[in-house]
Design a protein around this motif. Structure first.
Motif, PDB file in Angstrom:
ATOM      1  N   ASP A  20      -4.018   7.923  -3.519  1.00 36.22           N
ATOM      2  CA  ASP A  20      -4.990   8.331  -2.516  1.00 36.22           C
ATOM      3  C   ASP A  20      -5.917   7.202  -2.081  1.00 36.22           C
ATOM      4  O   ASP A  20      -5.461   6.239  -1.509  1.00 36.22           O
ATOM      5  N   GLU A  21      -7.220   7.315  -2.345  1.00 39.53           N
ATOM      6  CA  GLU A  21      -8.183   6.343  -1.845  1.00 39.53           C
ATOM      7  C   GLU A  21      -7.869   4.919  -2.304  1.00 39.53           C
ATOM      8  O   GLU A  21      -7.933   3.983  -1.509  1.00 39.53           O
ATOM      9  N   ASP A  22      -7.543   4.748  -3.582  1.00 41.03           N
ATOM     10  CA  ASP A  22      -7.241   3.410  -4.095  1.00 41.03           C
ATOM     11  C   ASP A  22      -6.028   2.808  -3.387  1.00 41.03           C
ATOM     12  O   ASP A  22      -5.984   1.618  -3.110  1.00 41.03           O
ATOM     13  N   SER A  23      -5.055   3.647  -3.090  1.00 40.49           N
ATOM     14  CA  SER A  23      -3.859   3.198  -2.378  1.00 40.49           C
ATOM     15  C   SER A  23      -4.212   2.710  -0.972  1.00 40.49           C
ATOM     16  O   SER A  23      -3.723   1.675  -0.515  1.00 40.49           O
ATOM     17  N   ILE A  28      -5.507  -1.640   3.113  1.00 45.41           N
ATOM     18  CA  ILE A  28      -6.414  -2.294   4.064  1.00 45.41           C
ATOM     19  C   ILE A  28      -6.594  -3.762   3.708  1.00 45.41           C
ATOM     20  O   ILE A  28      -6.532  -4.638   4.573  1.00 45.41           O
ATOM     21  N   TYR A  29      -6.812  -4.048   2.423  1.00 42.99           N
ATOM     22  CA  TYR A  29      -6.931  -5.450   1.992  1.00 42.99           C
ATOM     23  C   TYR A  29      -5.670  -6.234   2.344  1.00 42.99           C
ATOM     24  O   TYR A  29      -5.739  -7.363   2.838  1.00 42.99           O
ATOM     25  N   THR A  30      -4.516  -5.631   2.097  1.00 43.81           N
ATOM     26  CA  THR A  30      -3.250  -6.298   2.393  1.00 43.81           C
ATOM     27  C   THR A  30      -3.086  -6.521   3.887  1.00 43.81           C
ATOM     28  O   THR A  30      -2.701  -7.607   4.330  1.00 43.81           O
ATOM     29  N   LEU A  31      -3.384  -5.516   4.672  1.00 47.19           N
ATOM     30  CA  LEU A  31      -3.263  -5.607   6.128  1.00 47.19           C
ATOM     31  C   LEU A  31      -4.176  -6.688   6.699  1.00 47.19           C
ATOM     32  O   LEU A  31      -3.744  -7.527   7.503  1.00 47.19           O
ATOM     33  N   LEU A  32      -5.423  -6.727   6.268  1.00 47.55           N
ATOM     34  CA  LEU A  32      -6.363  -7.715   6.787  1.00 47.55           C
ATOM     35  C   LEU A  32      -6.077  -9.123   6.252  1.00 47.55           C
ATOM     36  O   LEU A  32      -6.384 -10.107   6.915  1.00 47.55           O
ATOM     37  N   GLY A  33      -5.477  -9.213   5.084  1.00 43.40           N
ATOM     38  CA  GLY A  33      -5.198 -10.507   4.474  1.00 43.40           C
ATOM     39  C   GLY A  33      -3.861 -11.116   4.847  1.00 43.40           C
ATOM     40  O   GLY A  33      -3.551 -12.236   4.459  1.00 43.40           O
ATOM     41  N   THR A  34      -3.065 -10.383   5.609  1.00 44.42           N
ATOM     42  CA  THR A  34      -1.757 -10.870   6.037  1.00 44.42           C
ATOM     43  C   THR A  34      -1.852 -11.406   7.464  1.00 44.42           C
ATOM     44  O   THR A  34      -2.360 -10.731   8.348  1.00 44.42           O
ATOM     45  N   ILE A  40       8.574 -11.403   7.698  1.00 42.67           N
ATOM     46  CA  ILE A  40       9.739 -11.654   8.544  1.00 42.67           C
ATOM     47  C   ILE A  40      10.232 -10.394   9.254  1.00 42.67           C
ATOM     48  O   ILE A  40      10.484 -10.416  10.455  1.00 42.67           O
ATOM     49  N   PHE A  41      10.367  -9.304   8.544  1.00 46.32           N
ATOM     50  CA  PHE A  41      10.919  -8.092   9.159  1.00 46.32           C
ATOM     51  C   PHE A  41       9.858  -7.187   9.774  1.00 46.32           C
ATOM     52  O   PHE A  41      10.176  -6.134  10.296  1.00 46.32           O
ATOM     53  N   ARG A  42       8.595  -7.614   9.706  1.00 45.05           N
ATOM     54  CA  ARG A  42       7.495  -6.881  10.347  1.00 45.05           C
ATOM     55  C   ARG A  42       6.604  -7.890  11.072  1.00 45.05           C
ATOM     56  O   ARG A  42       5.492  -8.166  10.652  1.00 45.05           O
ATOM     57  N   PRO A  43       7.095  -8.471  12.163  1.00 42.96           N
ATOM     58  CA  PRO A  43       6.385  -9.582  12.817  1.00 42.96           C
ATOM     59  C   PRO A  43       5.024  -9.209  13.413  1.00 42.96           C
ATOM     60  O   PRO A  43       4.209 -10.085  13.642  1.00 42.96           O
ATOM     61  N   THR A  44       4.758  -7.937  13.660  1.00 44.19           N
ATOM     62  CA  THR A  44       3.472  -7.554  14.232  1.00 44.19           C
ATOM     63  C   THR A  44       2.493  -7.042  13.174  1.00 44.19           C
ATOM     64  O   THR A  44       1.360  -6.703  13.496  1.00 44.19           O
ATOM     65  N   TYR A  45       2.916  -6.994  11.921  1.00 38.95           N
ATOM     66  CA  TYR A  45       2.069  -6.507  10.832  1.00 38.95           C
ATOM     67  C   TYR A  45       1.034  -7.571  10.468  1.00 38.95           C
ATOM     68  O   TYR A  45       1.354  -8.739  10.341  1.00 38.95           O
ATOM     69  N   GLY A  46      -0.200  -7.165  10.271  1.00 33.88           N
ATOM     70  CA  GLY A  46      -1.227  -8.086   9.809  1.00 33.88           C
ATOM     71  C   GLY A  46      -2.377  -8.218  10.781  1.00 33.88           C
ATOM     72  O   GLY A  46      -2.528  -7.425  11.711  1.00 33.88           O
ATOM     73  N   SER A  47      -3.195  -9.230  10.540  1.00 31.18           N
ATOM     74  CA  SER A  47      -4.392  -9.445  11.360  1.00 31.18           C
ATOM     75  C   SER A  47      -4.454 -10.890  11.854  1.00 31.18           C
ATOM     76  O   SER A  47      -3.686 -11.743  11.423  1.00 31.18           O
ATOM     77  N   ARG A  48      -5.415 -11.117  12.716  1.00 33.35           N
ATOM     78  CA  ARG A  48      -5.643 -12.463  13.257  1.00 33.35           C
ATOM     79  C   ARG A  48      -6.951 -13.053  12.730  1.00 33.35           C
ATOM     80  O   ARG A  48      -7.524 -13.944  13.333  1.00 33.35           O
ATOM     81  N   GLU A  71      -8.490  -3.337  16.073  1.00 30.20           N
ATOM     82  CA  GLU A  71      -7.079  -3.349  16.500  1.00 30.20           C
ATOM     83  C   GLU A  71      -6.131  -3.385  15.294  1.00 30.20           C
ATOM     84  O   GLU A  71      -5.099  -2.731  15.282  1.00 30.20           O
ATOM     85  N   THR A  72      -6.496  -4.145  14.277  1.00 28.84           N
ATOM     86  CA  THR A  72      -5.649  -4.275  13.089  1.00 28.84           C
ATOM     87  C   THR A  72      -5.545  -2.957  12.339  1.00 28.84           C
ATOM     88  O   THR A  72      -4.450  -2.552  11.926  1.00 28.84           O
ATOM     89  N   LEU A  73      -6.654  -2.260  12.163  1.00 31.01           N
ATOM     90  CA  LEU A  73      -6.637  -1.026  11.376  1.00 31.01           C
ATOM     91  C   LEU A  73      -5.939   0.124  12.098  1.00 31.01           C
ATOM     92  O   LEU A  73      -5.620   1.133  11.473  1.00 31.01           O
ATOM     93  N   LYS A  74      -5.658  -0.043  13.380  1.00 30.94           N
ATOM     94  CA  LYS A  74      -4.867   0.960  14.092  1.00 30.94           C
ATOM     95  C   LYS A  74      -3.431   0.996  13.564  1.00 30.94           C
ATOM     96  O   LYS A  74      -2.711   1.950  13.808  1.00 30.94           O
ATOM     97  N   GLN A  75      -3.025  -0.048  12.834  1.00 33.58           N
ATOM     98  CA  GLN A  75      -1.675  -0.096  12.269  1.00 33.58           C
ATOM     99  C   GLN A  75      -1.507   0.871  11.098  1.00 33.58           C
ATOM    100  O   GLN A  75      -0.385   1.177  10.712  1.00 33.58           O
ATOM    101  N   ASP A  76      -2.605   1.318  10.499  1.00 37.07           N
ATOM    102  CA  ASP A  76      -2.533   2.261   9.381  1.00 37.07           C
ATOM    103  C   ASP A  76      -3.007   3.629   9.861  1.00 37.07           C
ATOM    104  O   ASP A  76      -4.202   3.832  10.090  1.00 37.07           O
TER     105      ASP A  76
END
Length: 121
Positions: A20-23, A28-34, A40-48, A71-76
């Motif tokens: 749940d919350e911890d997951s 979010i940390y992974t998304l913002l830190g990528t 390679i197989f997710r070229p639009t995943y991550g942040s700028r 914009e980045t958090l819209k991916q989750d």
């Protein structure tokens, strides 16, 4: 019964799985830190966010960072980012930005959650 679960890759003190919350916090940390294009197989995943490391440490850059986080958090789809309650504050003497992310978790009560991050050179 948990709504969300994930393999724990950040804090082994919490066990091998996160729920749940911890997951979602880990996601979010992974998304913002990528960096975009890093997976390679997710070229639009991550942040700028990395592109702001050598920009001027001012309010204009802080506003751009907040918009990029939005914009980045819209991916989750599990996260409802509350941009009007979140903030990015420049700290020129440290050449850093203090980031406070306020969000609600979809599928849970309407309580707000927050994450505090530091974006620094």
């Amino acid at each position: 019964m948990p709504l969300y679960s994930d393999v724990n890759v950040m804090n082994r003190k919490l066990g091998n799985k996160l729920y749940d919350e911890d997951s979602i916090f880990q996601a979010i940390y992974t998304l913002l830190g990528t960096k975009i294009g890093e997976r390679i197989f997710r070229p639009t995943y991550g942040s700028r966010l990395d592109k702001y490391l050598f920009e001027p440490c001012d309010n204009i850059t802080a506003e751009k960072i907040l918009i990029d986080i939005n914009e980045t958090l819209k991916q989750d789809p599990r996260v409802n980012f509350l941009i009007n309650e979140s903030s990015v504050l420049p700290i020129p003497e440290k050449k850093a930005f203090a980031i406070t992310i306020i969000f609600a978790l979809i599928g849970f009560s309407d309580t707000k959650k927050s994450l505090e991050l530091m974006l620094a050179r």
